[in-house]
Design an enzyme around this catalytic site. Sequence first.
Site, PDB file in Angstrom:
ATOM      1  N   THR A 180       5.877  -8.557   0.134  1.00 46.46           N
ATOM      2  CA  THR A 180       7.196  -9.547   1.411  1.00 46.46           C
ATOM      3  C   THR A 180       5.731 -10.485   1.636  1.00 46.46           C
ATOM      4  OG1 THR A 180       8.261  -7.552   1.663  1.00 46.46           O
ATOM      5  CG2 THR A 180       7.681  -9.294   3.078  1.00 46.46           C
ATOM      6  N   ARG A 208      19.561   0.383  -0.566  1.00 45.21           N
ATOM      7  CA  ARG A 208      19.058  -0.593   0.541  1.00 45.21           C
ATOM      8  C   ARG A 208      18.440  -1.505   0.372  1.00 45.21           C
ATOM      9  NH1 ARG A 208      13.242  -1.765   1.894  1.00 45.21           N
ATOM     10  NH2 ARG A 208      12.361  -0.766   2.344  1.00 45.21           N
ATOM     11  N   GLY A 210      15.949  -3.306   3.445  1.00 44.95           N
ATOM     12  CA  GLY A 210      14.335  -3.060   4.307  1.00 44.95           C
ATOM     13  C   GLY A 210      14.378  -3.878   6.069  1.00 44.95           C
ATOM     14  N   ASP A 211      13.556  -4.336   6.557  1.00 45.78           N
ATOM     15  CA  ASP A 211      13.087  -4.717   8.076  1.00 45.78           C
ATOM     16  C   ASP A 211      12.973  -6.484   7.629  1.00 45.78           C
ATOM     17  OD1 ASP A 211      10.989  -4.229   6.742  1.00 45.78           O
ATOM     18  OD2 ASP A 211      10.049  -5.828   8.039  1.00 45.78           O
ATOM     19  N   THR A 231       5.493  -7.226   7.976  1.00 47.70           N
ATOM     20  CA  THR A 231       5.221  -6.540   6.116  1.00 47.70           C
ATOM     21  C   THR A 231       5.283  -5.549   6.165  1.00 47.70           C
ATOM     22  OG1 THR A 231       4.513  -6.885   3.943  1.00 47.70           O
ATOM     23  CG2 THR A 231       3.534  -7.529   6.075  1.00 47.70           C
ATOM     24  N   GLY A 232       5.451  -4.340   5.288  1.00 41.20           N
ATOM     25  CA  GLY A 232       5.144  -2.958   5.294  1.00 41.20           C
ATOM     26  C   GLY A 232       6.602  -2.048   5.043  1.00 41.20           C
ATOM     27  N   GLY A 234       9.825  -1.547   5.373  1.00 38.71           N
ATOM     28  CA  GLY A 234      10.524  -1.384   6.496  1.00 38.71           C
ATOM     29  C   GLY A 234      11.649  -0.576   7.167  1.00 38.71           C
TER      30      GLY A 234
HETATM   31  N1  ASP Z   1       9.274  -5.283   4.389  1.00 37.08           N
HETATM   32  C1  ASP Z   1       9.746  -4.501   3.227  1.00 37.08           C
HETATM   33  C2  ASP Z   1      10.903  -3.526   3.403  1.00 37.08           C
HETATM   34  O1  ASP Z   1      10.479  -2.679   3.775  1.00 37.08           O
HETATM   35  C3  ASP Z   1       8.234  -5.023   2.507  1.00 37.08           C
HETATM   36  C4  ASP Z   1       7.477  -5.134   2.108  1.00 37.08           C
HETATM   37  O2  ASP Z   1       6.580  -5.666   3.346  1.00 37.08           O
HETATM   38  O3  ASP Z   1       6.878  -5.835   1.410  1.00 37.08           O
HETATM   39  O4  ASP Z   1      11.734  -3.938   2.398  1.00 37.08           O
END
Ligand code: ASP
Length: 315
Positions: A180, A208, A210-211, A231-232, A234
């Site tokens: 991300t 799905r 994410g955040d 990022t992480g 989500g």
């Molecule tokens: N946060 C993003 C998600 O969960 C993924 C990412 O940060 O790479 O969709």
Amino acid sequence: MAAERDWVVAIHGGAGGITRDAPPTHEVQVRAALAHALLTAGAVLDGGGEAIDAVQAAVVTMEDSPYFNAGRGAVFTADGTNELDASIMRGDDLRAGAVAGVRRIKNPILAARAVLDTSPHVLLAGVGAEQFAAHAGLSMVEPEYFRTEERWQQLERARAKSTELPLAALANPIDHKYGTVGAVALDAKGNLAAATSTGGLTNKRFGRIGDSPIIGAGTYADNASCAVSATGQGEYFIRLAVARTICAEVEFGRKSLADAAKDVIEGRLAMLGGEGGVVAIEASGSVVMVMNTPGMNRGSLARGGEPMVKLFADE
Ligand code: ASP
């Protein structure tokens, strides 16, 4: 006339899976792309542009780069499609815009911005969001535009490893390396902004989300406290409302931004078992980049300075 203040921008290009033992395959290109994004945002801010335009410009360059999981080069869903999420927020009036699960908008962050600027809504999803973007005159592309061979191989590896459990791939993102993208900025007028864009997680299913397109989870900006892009994994960031919680700890808990970000990322997120990081800027201009992973693609640039780019946590 109020004195011109210093501007600053900070960006990330994803956390997770980046270690010194297994650096990104395209490390040189990733570093160059991060520096380019910083310089692009810096040019906007140096010309007196708004923080919101700077974060948008930085994210567009990273969406256009195949080396990040956003726009071209996004990860694939279990169905072999690319479904993109993005959001953007202004710290002066708390207006925000976001799109989720879109497949044909070339730059999802521009669609998020159009939602902010021209609609009464905050979050548009799927086909409706695409109709809105086309109506707003944004560039629409065939789904193949987003495809890179490397991401396809990543999906194949994830498919081979995934178990019978339908949601296992979400709990254990595989090959989650160059993720991300996001940006936060403070402009010369003292306004904050934040933006985030992603393809989500490899092998994701069932629509799905994410955040990243969730205001308060992956993105938040408020001149009263700070601007954050995350990022992480989500799901954890949504449950903790990570971006808003960091800002709330600054505003109501009177914590420094560094303490607030550490509390949420190294404390609360880690305690739940979530992995990832944030870049954040507070109204005074100090930048914080915190992660509980071995690495996070990231960088910052302040007026009169050179782009600072880092990948590994201990760099
Ligand atoms: N946060 C993003 C998600 O969960 C993924 C990412 O940060 O790479 O969709």
